[in-house]
Motif scaffolding. Structure first.
Motif, PDB file in Angstrom:
ATOM      1  N   ASP A   1       0.839  -1.197   0.000  1.00 16.69           N
ATOM      2  CA  ASP A   1       0.000   0.000   0.000  1.00 16.69           C
ATOM      3  C   ASP A   1       0.875   1.248   0.000  1.00 16.69           C
ATOM      4  O   ASP A   1       1.037   1.914  -1.023  1.00 16.69           O
ATOM      5  CB  ASP A   1      -0.928  -0.003   1.214  1.00 16.69           C
ATOM      6  CG  ASP A   1      -1.793   1.248   1.309  1.00 16.69           C
ATOM      7  OD1 ASP A   1      -1.819   2.040   0.344  1.00 16.69           O
ATOM      8  OD2 ASP A   1      -2.461   1.449   2.340  1.00 16.69           O
ATOM      9  N   GLU A   2       1.493   1.573   1.148  1.00 15.76           N
ATOM     10  CA  GLU A   2       2.361   2.751   1.202  1.00 15.76           C
ATOM     11  C   GLU A   2       3.475   2.695   0.159  1.00 15.76           C
ATOM     12  O   GLU A   2       3.908   3.741  -0.344  1.00 15.76           O
ATOM     13  CB  GLU A   2       2.955   2.898   2.605  1.00 15.76           C
ATOM     14  CG  GLU A   2       1.995   3.443   3.652  1.00 15.76           C
ATOM     15  CD  GLU A   2       1.151   2.375   4.323  1.00 15.76           C
ATOM     16  OE1 GLU A   2       0.512   2.673   5.346  1.00 15.76           O
ATOM     17  OE2 GLU A   2       1.098   1.229   3.815  1.00 15.76           O
ATOM     18  N   SER A   3       3.937   1.490  -0.158  1.00 12.13           N
ATOM     19  CA  SER A   3       4.997   1.353  -1.169  1.00 12.13           C
ATOM     20  C   SER A   3       4.512   1.721  -2.564  1.00 12.13           C
ATOM     21  O   SER A   3       5.332   1.878  -3.479  1.00 12.13           O
ATOM     22  CB  SER A   3       5.542  -0.082  -1.181  1.00 12.13           C
ATOM     23  OG  SER A   3       6.249  -0.357   0.005  1.00 12.13           O
TER      24      SER A   3
ATOM     25  N   PRO B   1       6.101   3.958  -7.959  1.00 11.00           N
ATOM     26  CA  PRO B   1       5.114   2.988  -7.484  1.00 11.00           C
ATOM     27  C   PRO B   1       5.242   1.601  -8.101  1.00 11.00           C
ATOM     28  O   PRO B   1       4.602   0.654  -7.620  1.00 11.00           O
ATOM     29  CB  PRO B   1       3.771   3.638  -7.864  1.00 11.00           C
ATOM     30  CG  PRO B   1       4.096   4.588  -8.954  1.00 11.00           C
ATOM     31  CD  PRO B   1       5.476   5.085  -8.674  1.00 11.00           C
ATOM     32  N   LEU B   2       6.040   1.463  -9.143  1.00  7.76           N
ATOM     33  CA  LEU B   2       6.217   0.152  -9.767  1.00  7.76           C
ATOM     34  C   LEU B   2       7.415  -0.608  -9.214  1.00  7.76           C
ATOM     35  O   LEU B   2       7.639  -1.764  -9.575  1.00  7.76           O
ATOM     36  CB  LEU B   2       6.367   0.314 -11.282  1.00  7.76           C
ATOM     37  CG  LEU B   2       5.157   0.907 -11.999  1.00  7.76           C
ATOM     38  CD1 LEU B   2       5.438   1.054 -13.489  1.00  7.76           C
ATOM     39  CD2 LEU B   2       3.920   0.042 -11.783  1.00  7.76           C
TER      40      LEU B   2
ATOM     41  N   VAL C   1      -2.429  -2.431  -3.253  1.00  5.37           N
ATOM     42  CA  VAL C   1      -3.576  -1.665  -2.752  1.00  5.37           C
ATOM     43  C   VAL C   1      -3.461  -0.270  -3.331  1.00  5.37           C
ATOM     44  O   VAL C   1      -2.428   0.390  -3.184  1.00  5.37           O
ATOM     45  CB  VAL C   1      -3.583  -1.621  -1.216  1.00  5.37           C
ATOM     46  CG1 VAL C   1      -4.772  -0.790  -0.718  1.00  5.37           C
ATOM     47  CG2 VAL C   1      -3.638  -3.033  -0.643  1.00  5.37           C
ATOM     48  N   ILE C   2      -4.500   0.184  -3.995  1.00  7.11           N
ATOM     49  CA  ILE C   2      -4.438   1.477  -4.670  1.00  7.11           C
ATOM     50  C   ILE C   2      -5.550   2.400  -4.185  1.00  7.11           C
ATOM     51  O   ILE C   2      -6.647   1.965  -3.852  1.00  7.11           O
ATOM     52  CB  ILE C   2      -4.509   1.337  -6.207  1.00  7.11           C
ATOM     53  CG1 ILE C   2      -5.782   0.589  -6.629  1.00  7.11           C
ATOM     54  CG2 ILE C   2      -3.263   0.642  -6.736  1.00  7.11           C
ATOM     55  CD1 ILE C   2      -6.011   0.604  -8.127  1.00  7.11           C
TER      56      ILE C   2
ATOM     57  N   ILE D   1      -1.105   2.391 -13.384  1.00 11.66           N
ATOM     58  CA  ILE D   1      -0.192   1.720 -12.463  1.00 11.66           C
ATOM     59  C   ILE D   1      -0.567   0.257 -12.308  1.00 11.66           C
ATOM     60  O   ILE D   1       0.299  -0.629 -12.294  1.00 11.66           O
ATOM     61  CB  ILE D   1      -0.187   2.443 -11.106  1.00 11.66           C
ATOM     62  CG1 ILE D   1       0.503   3.800 -11.248  1.00 11.66           C
ATOM     63  CG2 ILE D   1       0.484   1.605 -10.022  1.00 11.66           C
ATOM     64  CD1 ILE D   1       0.411   4.673 -10.025  1.00 11.66           C
ATOM     65  N   VAL D   2      -1.862  -0.018 -12.209  1.00  7.16           N
ATOM     66  CA  VAL D   2      -2.307  -1.412 -12.081  1.00  7.16           C
ATOM     67  C   VAL D   2      -1.883  -2.230 -13.294  1.00  7.16           C
ATOM     68  O   VAL D   2      -1.349  -3.342 -13.167  1.00  7.16           O
ATOM     69  CB  VAL D   2      -3.834  -1.476 -11.894  1.00  7.16           C
ATOM     70  CG1 VAL D   2      -4.324  -2.927 -11.940  1.00  7.16           C
ATOM     71  CG2 VAL D   2      -4.243  -0.821 -10.578  1.00  7.16           C
TER      72      VAL D   2
END
Length: 327
Positions: free
Chosen positions: A190-192, A199-200, A212-213, A227-228
């Motif tokens: 999540d935070e990562s 973010p990747l 978790v987005i 990103i997903v």
């Protein structure tokens, strides 16, 4: 393109919503709402966030209020119950606020508490949900690798769906994932994702099984979807203790995902004593669609003049950052 500051200020309303249970150290949730051509949006980064981080939340809110969004692929989003770091004796009462939810997200590793408190809380959730219920835990990056391994070993008997952000760094998550492979507990980041300049990185490092987005910290729905796709991992859409307006944005993101394999963390409206609109879980899900706040509730829960000015000043500063980055 970011709308003009005057356009945002014209309809801006700041609310202060009392909560039924203390969550993330918050007893009253403040949020700034405004209306654009497409509808209402929410700007509510937590008060401790610096302007540079908060400006992404403003970009996401402006995008939601001023632009059309990706087409939905579903009209209802299954959601999880959220159990704060409360005493185990209160778990059953908390879960009653989430009718029909088959999944519970349980906060663990809260400052001032012990692992025994987490075990008792998760045990109470398992007893309330029964063997078919799904339990996920969220440590909010509070453990180091050794602490996380010990905690997950103690909690494994409750058949965890996954552990969310047990450690702070990507390297720690990767090491922990290797260590606990024998337990069969997936790791979620999540935070990562939402607090990272990259973010990747977590996906490239093989440090998580799912992500978790949240739309606000990622700059909006379209960027979150990108990103997903790039991460290539299953995604869970979650909220940041949003009002019903913000939850509707989260539901729009979840509705646009090509695959939705997990219940989403978008039922947190049930944690408010009263919201600006009704969007709490019914039969374990919330509907997809834009939300218009109730005018009487906007008046009733209007923040004090001092807090309103604090939020408006924050809006001005974040808008200036967005304008400068666009120039």
């Amino acid at each position: 393109m970011t709308p003009g500051l005057d356009d945002l200020l014209e309809t801006a309303r700041v609310v202060a919503l009392p909560m039924t249970t203390r969550f993330r150290g918050v007893d009253v949730r403040e949020a700034l709402l405004f209306e654009g051509p497409e509808g209402w949006a929410e700007f509510s980064p937590f008060v401790e966030y610096a302007d540079a981080e908060a400006s992404a939340w403003l970009a996401a809110a402006a995008d939601y209020a001023w632009n059309s969004q990706p087409a939905p692929l579903r009209d209802r989003i299954p959601v999880n119950a959220t159990v704060p770091a409360a005493d185990a004796a209160h778990v059953a009462e908390i879960l009653e606020r989430f009718p029909g939810c088959r999944t519970a997200k349980v906060k663990v590793a809260d400052p001032g508490q012990q692992l025994s408190d987490d075990v008792a809380r998760v045990r109470a959730v398992r007893e309330a949900l029964g063997p078919e219920g799904r339990i996920r835990i969220d440590a909010n990056a509070a453990w180091n690798v050794d602490e996380a391994e010990r905690a997950l070993h103690a909690l494994a008997e409750f058949d965890l769906e996954y552990a969310e952000q047990p450690c702070a760094t990507v390297d720690e998550l990767a090491e922990l994932r290797t260590r606990i492979k024998y337990m069969g507990i997936p790791i979620a980041a999540d935070e990562s994702i939402r607090k990272s300049d990259d973010p990747l990185a977590v996906a490239r490092a093989g440090a998580a099984d799912l992500i978790v987005i949240k739309a606000p910290p990622l700059g909006g729905i379209t960027h979150a979807l990108q990103i997903v796709v790039a991460a290539g991992l299953p995604a869970v859409v979650s909220s940041a203790l949003d009002t019903a307006v913000g939850l509707s944005q989260g539901a729009a993101l979840a509705a646009a995902l090509p695959h939705l394999d997990y219940d989403c963390g978008l039922g947190t409206g049930a944690l408010f004593a009263q919201d600006v609109a009704d969007l709490s879980p019914v039969d374990g899900a919330i509907p997809v669609g834009r939300v218009t706040p109730d005018a009487a509730r906007l008046d009733r829960f209007s923040a004090s003049a001092e807090r309103t000015e604090w939020w408006l000043d924050r809006l001005r500063r974040c808008h200036a950052l967005l304008a400068a980055s666009a120039s």
